[in-house]
Design a protein around this motif. Structure first.
Motif, short mmCIF file in Angstrom:
data_model
loop_
_atom_site.label_atom_id
_atom_site.label_comp_id
_atom_site.label_asym_id
_atom_site.label_seq_id
_atom_site.Cartn_x
_atom_site.Cartn_y
_atom_site.Cartn_z
N VAL A 156 14.70 46.69 -50.43
CA VAL A 156 13.65 46.88 -49.18
C VAL A 156 13.07 47.95 -49.37
CG1 VAL A 156 13.46 47.04 -46.76
CG2 VAL A 156 15.16 45.52 -47.81
N LYS A 157 11.78 48.12 -49.32
CA LYS A 157 10.62 49.31 -49.17
C LYS A 157 9.53 49.01 -47.87
CE LYS A 157 8.72 52.89 -50.06
NZ LYS A 157 9.10 54.28 -49.61
N THR A 158 9.63 49.79 -47.14
CA THR A 158 8.93 49.82 -45.99
C THR A 158 7.88 50.88 -45.88
OG1 THR A 158 10.34 51.09 -44.51
CG2 THR A 158 10.47 48.63 -44.61
N PHE A 159 6.59 50.88 -45.48
CA PHE A 159 5.75 51.89 -45.27
C PHE A 159 5.16 51.78 -43.78
CE2 PHE A 159 5.31 50.72 -49.87
CZ PHE A 159 5.12 51.83 -50.31
N ASP A 162 5.95 50.61 -36.10
CA ASP A 162 4.86 49.63 -36.57
C ASP A 162 4.97 50.04 -38.09
OD1 ASP A 162 3.28 47.72 -37.17
OD2 ASP A 162 1.50 48.58 -36.10
N VAL A 163 5.79 49.24 -39.03
CA VAL A 163 6.15 49.24 -40.29
C VAL A 163 5.58 48.03 -41.20
CG1 VAL A 163 7.55 51.13 -40.15
CG2 VAL A 163 8.39 48.72 -40.29
N VAL A 164 5.29 48.18 -42.33
CA VAL A 164 5.11 47.09 -43.28
C VAL A 164 5.94 46.85 -44.47
CG1 VAL A 164 3.38 46.33 -44.98
CG2 VAL A 164 2.68 47.31 -42.91
N ARG A 165 6.75 45.73 -44.45
CA ARG A 165 7.80 45.64 -45.35
C ARG A 165 7.07 45.13 -46.71
NH1 ARG A 165 12.91 45.19 -43.02
NH2 ARG A 165 13.96 44.08 -44.59
N ALA A 166 6.66 46.15 -47.54
CA ALA A 166 6.11 45.74 -48.89
C ALA A 166 6.96 44.97 -49.99
CB ALA A 166 5.62 47.20 -49.36
N VAL A 167 8.23 45.42 -49.78
CA VAL A 167 9.31 44.61 -50.56
C VAL A 167 10.33 44.29 -49.48
CG1 VAL A 167 11.05 45.03 -52.36
CG2 VAL A 167 8.82 46.15 -52.66
N VAL A 170 7.54 34.66 -58.95
CA VAL A 170 6.14 34.64 -58.13
C VAL A 170 6.35 35.31 -56.87
CG1 VAL A 170 4.39 33.04 -57.15
CG2 VAL A 170 5.71 32.66 -59.23
N MET A 171 5.54 36.35 -56.25
CA MET A 171 5.91 36.89 -55.02
C MET A 171 4.73 36.68 -54.16
SD MET A 171 7.44 40.68 -56.55
CE MET A 171 7.79 41.20 -54.88
N SER A 172 5.16 36.80 -53.08
CA SER A 172 4.13 36.86 -51.67
C SER A 172 4.74 37.40 -50.66
CB SER A 172 4.01 35.35 -51.58
OG SER A 172 3.17 35.04 -50.34
N ASN A 173 3.91 38.42 -50.08
CA ASN A 173 4.34 39.02 -48.74
C ASN A 173 5.73 39.71 -48.71
OD1 ASN A 173 1.93 38.36 -47.17
ND2 ASN A 173 3.07 36.00 -46.87
#
Length: 380
Positions: free
Chosen positions: A18-21, A30-35, A232-235
């Motif tokens: 898990v990697k968030t920004f 308010d974070v985005v879960r990039a991974v 194959v990756m998405s979101n």
């Protein structure tokens, strides 16, 4: 001098990464879960491609493995060596991981010649890992011979072509004899013809050397041509992972079917079932399709079928059997090695792909045959 470069066996295992920004708003909550909880593995000597559109998390995943990003949780191991573990408190910095990486920009040192560029990682070593000048030169020349640049060892790096710079960056990564090679869209700066040539060259080198490799790209053709395994990756998530033929012929989601290659997506409803063969009712007609999953009668589904798998024949068909539709040629496009026909079936357009020797004139009546073994059922 031998041109063999020694590489260590390196099985990559990623668990629950898990990697968030923080979002652009900058609010802590308010974070985005990039991974987002990514787990994958690569067997020694295999090439895994992380494939997906921009922003799907593929490069962030690669950078986490390299040590250029710090994950929030999960575990990364190469062989028996744990590089990162949130539960065990392990976080090795990038310079201690011993991995090889080729960036999109190549990052060539402009003030050094070709040999010095390749030998730089070895010359930067300190302590017990430091090599003699003779050993450094021998290993640099060996790596250059592998990528067929040994005859340009004394040339300024800035005098190389784009393809040669790409091979120089690869030699610089291989000279470290890494257990794992990371490639971040290394062909994106090349023109189309050179890019195609370098796909085969990269795959040949990877296979001959037996180095475990993770390759990042958004180019579906590149992924299908080079990979042993594709994720194959998405979101931030892995949508599907498998061999290129499985990903292409048996997509498990609408996203995978639509992103990898070209496909026709036809909405319908399950009418009946016999074993793994389903009959699906659609507004355009009935289709027969196969699915390893269990779908109930009346379930809303999507039928995915590739253009090259649809058979086109002149004239209308008299049968009403599932998988045979009548239509009219709406348009066509000559692609060199194939001809695409757009066929109107009512208000729906089906894309087909034929041998260039097969051509139908516009507005001519045709019938389409959809082989059930090439029709994949996806949940709507």
């Amino acid at each position: 001098m031998s041109t063999q470069v020694t590489v260590k066996d390196g099985r990559l295992a990623v668990e629950g990464l898990v990697k968030t920004f923080k979002s652009s708003k900058g609010e802590a909550e308010d974070v985005v879960r990039a991974v987002d909880d990514v787990s994958l593995s690569v067997e020694p000597g295999r090439l895994l491609t992380l494939l997906g559109p921009s922003g799907c998390g593929k490069t962030t995943t690669l950078r986490c493995v390299a040590g250029l990003e710090h994950p929030n949780q999960g575990e990364i191991a190469v062989g028996e060596r744990v590089l990162f573990s949130s539960s065990k408190g392990v976080r090795l910095p990038a310079n201690q991981r011993g991995l090889g990486m080729v960036f999109q920009s190549y990052a060539i040192w402009p003030h050094m010649n070709v040999r010095k560029n390749v030998s730089f990682p070895l010359r930067a070593r300190r302590g017990k890992d430091r090599l003699s000048r003779k050993e450094i030169t021998e290993r640099a020349d060996r790596a250059l011979a592998v990528v067929q640049l040994d005859h340009l060892a004394t040339r300024p790096a800035t005098d190389l072509s784009g393809g040669q710079q790409q091979r120089l960056a690869l030699a610089r990564a291989l000279v470290m004899q890494p257990p794992l090679l990371l490639l971040d869209e290394p062909l994106s700066n090349l023109d189309a013809k050179l890019r195609e040539d370098m796909r085969f060259e990269l795959k040949r080198l990877q296979r001959d050397l037996g180095v475990t490799t993770v390759y990042v790209t958004h180019d579906q053709v590149e992924a299908l041509a080079m990979s042993d395994v594709i994720a194959v990756m998405s979101n931030g998530k892995v949508e599907q992972m498998g061999r290129p033929t499985d990903i292409y012929n048996n997509p498990r989601s609408r996203f995978v079917a639509d992103f990898v290659g070209t496909t026709n997506l036809i909405a319908g409803e399950v009418e009946s079932r016999e074993g793994d063969r389903y009959v699906v009712t659609t507004p355009q007609g009935r289709l027969a399709a196969r699915s390893p999953g269990d779908l109930a009668t009346g379930a809303q589904v999507i039928v995915s079928v590739r253009p090259e798998h649809i058979q086109v024949a002149e004239g209308e068909a008299s049968t009403s059997a599932p998988g045979v539709w009548n239509g009219t040629i709406a348009n066509r496009a000559f692609l060199g090695d194939a001809v695409d026909h757009l066929v109107s079936v009512g208000d729906f357009t089906v894309r087909t792909r034929c041998n260039p020797s097969i051509r139908f004139s516009r507005d001519s009546a045709v019938h389409l045959t959809f082989p059930s073994e090439h029709c994949s059922l996806l949940p709507a």
